[in-house]
Design an enzyme around this catalytic site. Structure first.
Site, PDB file in Angstrom:
ATOM      1  N   GLY A  11       0.827  -1.187   0.000  1.00  0.00           N
ATOM      2  CA  GLY A  11       0.000   0.000   0.000  1.00  0.00           C
ATOM      3  C   GLY A  11       0.868   1.246   0.000  1.00  0.00           C
ATOM      4  N   SER A  12       0.278   2.394  -0.350  1.00  0.00           N
ATOM      5  CA  SER A  12       0.994   3.659  -0.218  1.00  0.00           C
ATOM      6  C   SER A  12       0.827   4.168   1.212  1.00  0.00           C
ATOM      7  CB  SER A  12       0.441   4.684  -1.211  1.00  0.00           C
ATOM      8  OG  SER A  12       0.770   4.304  -2.521  1.00  0.00           O
ATOM      9  N   GLY A  13       1.527   5.282   1.515  1.00  0.00           N
ATOM     10  CA  GLY A  13       1.439   5.842   2.852  1.00  0.00           C
ATOM     11  C   GLY A  13       2.641   5.511   3.714  1.00  0.00           C
ATOM     12  N   HIS A  14       3.600   4.737   3.137  1.00  0.00           N
ATOM     13  CA  HIS A  14       4.785   4.321   3.888  1.00  0.00           C
ATOM     14  C   HIS A  14       6.051   4.980   3.353  1.00  0.00           C
ATOM     15  CE1 HIS A  14       2.019   1.472   5.511  1.00  0.00           C
ATOM     16  NE2 HIS A  14       1.887   0.816   4.375  1.00  0.00           N
ATOM     17  N   ASP A  36      -1.905  -7.905   0.276  1.00  0.00           N
ATOM     18  CA  ASP A  36      -0.731  -7.901  -0.604  1.00  0.00           C
ATOM     19  C   ASP A  36      -0.420  -9.310  -1.085  1.00  0.00           C
ATOM     20  OD1 ASP A  36      -0.071  -5.117  -0.456  1.00  0.00           O
ATOM     21  OD2 ASP A  36       0.648  -5.445   1.570  1.00  0.00           O
ATOM     22  N   HIS A  84      -0.172   0.528   9.706  1.00  0.00           N
ATOM     23  CA  HIS A  84      -1.461   1.054   9.237  1.00  0.00           C
ATOM     24  C   HIS A  84      -2.306   1.461  10.430  1.00  0.00           C
ATOM     25  CE1 HIS A  84      -0.033  -2.257   6.643  1.00  0.00           C
ATOM     26  NE2 HIS A  84      -0.176  -1.337   5.725  1.00  0.00           N
TER      27      HIS A  84
END
Lengths: 210, 331
Positions: B54-57, B110, B219
């Protein structure tokens, strides 16, 4: 030259797609009782693209065609339904081979699809999922074909088994999927996926030539 | 919460476009598949290394694409796995005769996307290897995983594999190397505040002004427990004990120590944390041979940090030392 038996594959996929689109509301209402109510919606969003792109799908052979369908379903159907139904098409593609597709090949493809769904979903018969309609229906189909029935009547008979088995999921406790979160509350209503499989079999029985 | 955001659904593509414009010579952005890849990839002489998550990392993983690290990052939306067809298309774009290696953090979404992407790509004749990263000692299972979660230790797996791939290592050897690095990497994180996903616009979870979440996931998933805020030293000691006792790391071990900021903690605080962790390890007789202080694997704007220890040997040390050219730079 087209792979012999390819028209049968097309008929099955087309019927599944049309059934999913025609029954969007019905399937979602069923799912709302025990799940999160998005099953019909999710399934329709994928299969409507199969219908919209129908004429452009690569028909080099059955495997290629089914892989294209698998990609559409997996990537456009949300939640866990996408990977599960997509895997079914993917495994059926892998089992399709390049020779004539007859009864034996069709059964092998269905068995491969079932194995794929079980692996991807970490589930089995008795967990109150679509497998509880699909597995008995395929068992029945195999039995009728082995007993010498023609394809059309075997599919019709298998559809009756699918319907009875899907209705039978009412008494089961959901162990997989979103419905499992509702626990005991899932008893008394059938599994939406199992009913979906039954309706698809029934539509196929009506559409099968002969 | 105030944020730089236009339409939240364009958040990830707008970020990717920015990264690509900032690195025109080395990176290529493929908007159809939400993909950042090396402009010179794939190479016939090198296994292609792909990470999806996911994005955000950020900077993981779109900003560690470059020579000596990833050949492509295939991010999903914020905290969402990439769709399976993007995994498939990324793999096809990166196809090399030496194969494609997928590095995946252990999250259910994932893994499902990459399992299916792999199966589809293999059906098209592409050779694929997979390495699963699960370095987080905080919880065994979580709301997002079966088994441990993959967090900041991922950086070491990518760095080692990227360096070895650059030297021409074969796919099977890279898989073995990745598994080996993952096996000697341990991480635990903690949160001082929640993070705020752009599409939500409000904090993901409630954490009181006087509370902290020990063992938090990247998350915002629950960790081991929520407790009263403690002093920096007490927090570091608890994280370090959890991480060091897990492998376990022993007296005489050579280690890399990473203090990773989760996105909303100033560098000053991260070095304060590092100082305590380094001193405590030295007191235990554990030798800190390499150190990493900064933001490697974040959780949007969450305040907090994670500690990672990696047990080093000669081969791993030299792979971690090898040069890399990635957009995450300060010069």
């Amino acid at each position: 030259m087209a792979q012999e038996g390819f028209d049968g594959i097309e008929l099955v996929v087309r019927t599944m797609a049309q059934t999913a689109v025609d029954n969007e509301t019905y399937f979602s209402e069923l799912d709302a009782v025990v799940g999160d109510g998005d099953f019909g919606y999710s399934l329709a969003r994928g299969f409507e693209i199969v219908l919209a792109t129908w004429d452009d799908l690569d028909r080099s052979d059955a495997a290629t065609f089914l892989r294209k369908v698998a990609v559409i379903i997996t990537s456009r159907v949300g939640g866990t339904s996408g990977p599960l139904w997509g895997t079914a098409f993917m495994r059926a593609a892998a089992a399709a081979g390049s020779d004539r597709i007859g009864a034996a090949e069709a059964l092998a493809m269905l068995r491969a699809a079932i194995t794929g769904i079980k692996e991807r979903g970490q589930s089995d018969v008795g967990d109150k999922t679509l497998l509880d309609a699909l597995v008995p229906a395929v068992d029945a189909l195999e039995g009728y074909l082995a007993a010498g029935q023609g394809a059309a009547s075997a599919v019709t008979a298998a559809a009756k088994v699918a319907r009875a088995s899907a209705e039978g999921t009412s008494s089961m406790l959901a162990k997989r999927g979103r419905a499992a979160y509702t626990g005991e509350r899932s008893i008394g209503s059938p599994d939406a996926g199992a009913i979906g499989v039954a309706v698809m079999f029934e539509q196929l029985a009506g559409a099968w030539p002969g | 919460m105030k944020k730089f955001v236009n339409d939240p659904k364009d958040f990830v593509p707008e970020m990717l476009r920015g990264i690509a414009l900032a690195n025109p010579a080395t990176l290529r952005y493929v908007p159809e598949y939400n993909l950042i890849m090396r402009a010179d990839a794939p190479s016939e002489n090198k296994v292609s290394i792909v990470q999806g998550s996911g994005s955000g990392h950020e900077p993981a993983h779109v900003m560690i694409v470059g020579k000596g690290m990833l050949d492509a990052a295939c991010p999903g939306d914020v905290f969402s796995a990439p769709p399976m067809d993007y995994v498939l298309e990324t793999t096809k774009l990166l196809n090399s005769p030496k194969g494609v290696l997928h590095i995946i953090n252990n999250y259910t979404g994932d893994r499902m996307a990459f399992d299916m992407g792999r199966e589809m790509a293999e059906a098209e004749g592409i050779r694929i290897g997979t390495v699963i990263v699960d370095d987080d000692v905080a919880v065994k299972d979580s709301t997002w995983t079966v088994g441990r979660r993959g967090v900041a230790g991922n950086f070491f797996v990518i760095k080692a594999i990227g360096a070895a791939a650059e030297k021409g290592a074969e796919l099977d050897d890279l898989v073995a190397l990745g598994n080996r690095v993952n096996a000697v990497s341990r991480t635990m994180g903690m949160a001082l505040t929640s993070c705020t996903p752009p599409a939500k616009g409000s904090p993901l979870f409630d954490l009181g002004d006087d509370e902290m979440e020990m063992g938090v996931g990247i998350h915002g998933e629950p960790g081991r427990r929520r407790e009263k805020l403690a002093s920096a030293n007490e927090i570091v000691d608890e994280l370090l004990e959890a991480v060091a006792s897990d492998l376990p790391f022993k007296k005489g071990d050579d280690v890399a120590l990473m203090v990773n900021g989760l996105g909303g903690t100033p560098i000053s605080e991260l070095y304060l944390v590092y100082g305590r962790a380094h001193a405590q390890l030295t007191a235990r007789g554990i030798n800190v041979r390499r150190n990493y202080v900064g933001e490697y694997c974040t959780s949007l704007d969450m305040a907090g940090c994670s500690l990672t220890l990696v047990r080093l040997d000669e081969e791993l040390s030299s792979l971690l030392e090898a040069p890399a050219e990635i957009p995450n730079r300060i010069f």
